[in-house]
Design an enzyme around this catalytic site. Structure first.
Site, mmCIF file in Angstrom:
data_model
loop_
_atom_site.group_PDB
_atom_site.id
_atom_site.type_symbol
_atom_site.label_atom_id
_atom_site.label_comp_id
_atom_site.label_asym_id
_atom_site.label_seq_id
_atom_site.Cartn_x
_atom_site.Cartn_y
_atom_site.Cartn_z
ATOM 1 N N SER A 51 -1.508 7.565 2.211
ATOM 2 C CA SER A 51 -2.381 8.273 1.275
ATOM 3 C C SER A 51 -2.072 7.922 -0.170
ATOM 4 O O SER A 51 -0.989 7.415 -0.498
ATOM 5 C CB SER A 51 -2.303 9.788 1.463
ATOM 6 O OG SER A 51 -1.333 10.364 0.623
ATOM 7 N N ILE A 52 -3.016 8.260 -1.033
ATOM 8 C CA ILE A 52 -2.879 8.030 -2.471
ATOM 9 C C ILE A 52 -1.760 8.878 -3.066
ATOM 10 O O ILE A 52 -1.224 8.557 -4.131
ATOM 11 C CB ILE A 52 -4.219 8.329 -3.178
ATOM 12 C CG1 ILE A 52 -4.224 7.758 -4.599
ATOM 13 C CG2 ILE A 52 -4.529 9.833 -3.153
ATOM 14 C CD1 ILE A 52 -5.596 7.779 -5.260
ATOM 15 N N LYS A 53 -1.390 9.957 -2.382
ATOM 16 C CA LYS A 53 -0.385 10.870 -2.923
ATOM 17 C C LYS A 53 1.005 10.232 -3.021
ATOM 18 O O LYS A 53 1.874 10.749 -3.728
ATOM 19 C CB LYS A 53 -0.317 12.134 -2.068
ATOM 20 C CG LYS A 53 -1.602 12.950 -2.042
ATOM 21 C CD LYS A 53 -1.919 13.562 -3.387
ATOM 22 C CE LYS A 53 -3.078 14.548 -3.286
ATOM 23 N NZ LYS A 53 -3.362 15.201 -4.567
ATOM 24 N N ASP A 54 1.220 9.126 -2.341
ATOM 25 C CA ASP A 54 2.500 8.415 -2.477
ATOM 26 C C ASP A 54 2.787 8.071 -3.936
ATOM 27 O O ASP A 54 3.931 8.118 -4.393
ATOM 28 C CB ASP A 54 2.473 7.103 -1.683
ATOM 29 C CG ASP A 54 2.503 7.304 -0.183
ATOM 30 O OD1 ASP A 54 2.533 8.462 0.264
ATOM 31 O OD2 ASP A 54 2.492 6.292 0.542
ATOM 32 N N ALA B 130 3.953 11.163 -5.893
ATOM 33 C CA ALA B 130 5.160 11.752 -5.313
ATOM 34 C C ALA B 130 6.402 11.062 -5.862
ATOM 35 O O ALA B 130 7.362 11.713 -6.309
ATOM 36 C CB ALA B 130 5.117 11.653 -3.791
#
Length: 328
Positions: free
Chosen positions: A42-45, A48
């Site tokens: 996901s783009i959230k990597d 994070a």
């Protein structure tokens, strides 16, 4: 020798893929940024890693510490991969509307997961926001990234996603489209792109039951807009600090059903096995293109935030889709 020192070094530089079939009747070029090819799917990597590195630089978290976050699942995965690389423990709170796959994958990478009720106010002691904040206060040497208000979220996309899109499109991008949740993706990417070319239009995708669209248009936070919805990963019943409404030109609302059906179409017609918010963003982008009569000279880029494997029991399950009235 060419190798990575840790899997988090593989984050970013995801491909742009032209949509060819779901765009029938649409004149502009529509490109999808395939963020599920990040290592955490996901783009959230992106944000994070940025939030943890900034916290380390500020001395907020020290070796052996615990990362505690309220998440819809994907941010948790990115934080968990970073924690493995750096030797931290993780505790994540999720709302009970999140898919079982999201919960299971967080446990698989060593995180403790606490499931909280969805249908409570954000400030209720049992909400996943409140539980995360309470644990942060109770557990020594813990860090609560708070992806909603931590500006490292926006900075991550200003430093990575925006430059990638500008480079990949050779500056020809005219419209940037993404779902809006915590706000980091839309704000950071939009800021970078608009600094390169002020005429770029940013379209935020919202869902029914979320406050964003009305707040953008009226400046009113209307609690009557808030009600339960099924779409995961976008929309909010709060106003995160990362959502910079000045950088979002307009919002399109998309229903749970329309987003779900488009998500399945992307898998079958484009070979893009994406999550719910990706299908929702594409549906909204195509609606915007039709309503605003975009031409062959326009180039839309749509973010596909995560992978379909997180939604097997829901979107990709015919029985579940029928039970919701999304398919016959």
């Amino acid at each position: 020798m060419k190798y990575l020192n840790h899997i988090t070094e593989a984050i970013g530089n995801t491909p742009l893929v032209k949509l060819n079939n779901v765009t029938k009747g649409i004149k502009p070029t529509v490109l999808a940024k395939v963020e599920y090819l990040n290592p955490g799917n996901s783009i959230k990597d992106r944000m994070a890693v940025k939030m943890i590195e900034d916290a380390e630089a500020a001395g907020i978290i020290k070796p052996g510490g615990t990362i505690i976050e309220g998440t819809s699942g994907n941010t948790g995965m990115g934080l968990a991969l970073t924690a493995i690389a750096k030797g931290y423990k993780c505790i994540f709170t999720l709302s009970d509307k999140q898919s079982k796959e999201k919960i299971d994958v967080l446990k698989a990478v060593g995180a403790e997961v606490i499931v909280c009720p969805t249908n409570v106010a954000p400030d209720h002691p049992d909400s996943y926001y409140s539980v995360a904040r309470r644990l942060n206060q109770e557990i020594p040497n813990s860090f609560y990234p708070n992806q909603y208000d931590n500006m490292s979220n926006t900075v991550a996309h200003y430093e990575t996603t925006g430059p990638e899109l500008w480079d990949q499109t050779n500056g020809d991008i005219t419209h940037f489209v993404t779902g809006v949740g915590t706000g980091g993706t839309v704000s950071g990417t939009s800021q970078y792109l608009k600094e390169q070319k002020s005429g770029i239009i940013t379209v935020g995708i919202d869902t029914y039951g979320s406050v964003f669209k009305k707040y953008k248009e009226t400046g009113i936070f209307d609690e009557k807009e808030i009600y339960p919805y099924a779409t995961e990963g976008i929309g909010e019943d709060i106003l995160p600090k990362n959502v910079n409404f000045d950088l979002i030109d307009t919002f399109i609302k998309v229903s749970d059903k329309d987003g779900a059906v488009m998500t399945r179409r992307l898998a079958k017609e484009e070979g893009l096995f994406v999550g719910w918010s990706g299908g929702t963003a594409v549906f909204g982008a195509l609606e915007y293109a039709r309503e605003n009569n975009l031409t062959e000279d326009d180039m839309m880029v749509v973010i596909l935030p995560d992978h379909g494997s997180r939604y097997l029991a829901k979107l990709y399950n015919d029985d579940w889709m029928r039970s919701q009235g999304y398919i016959d």
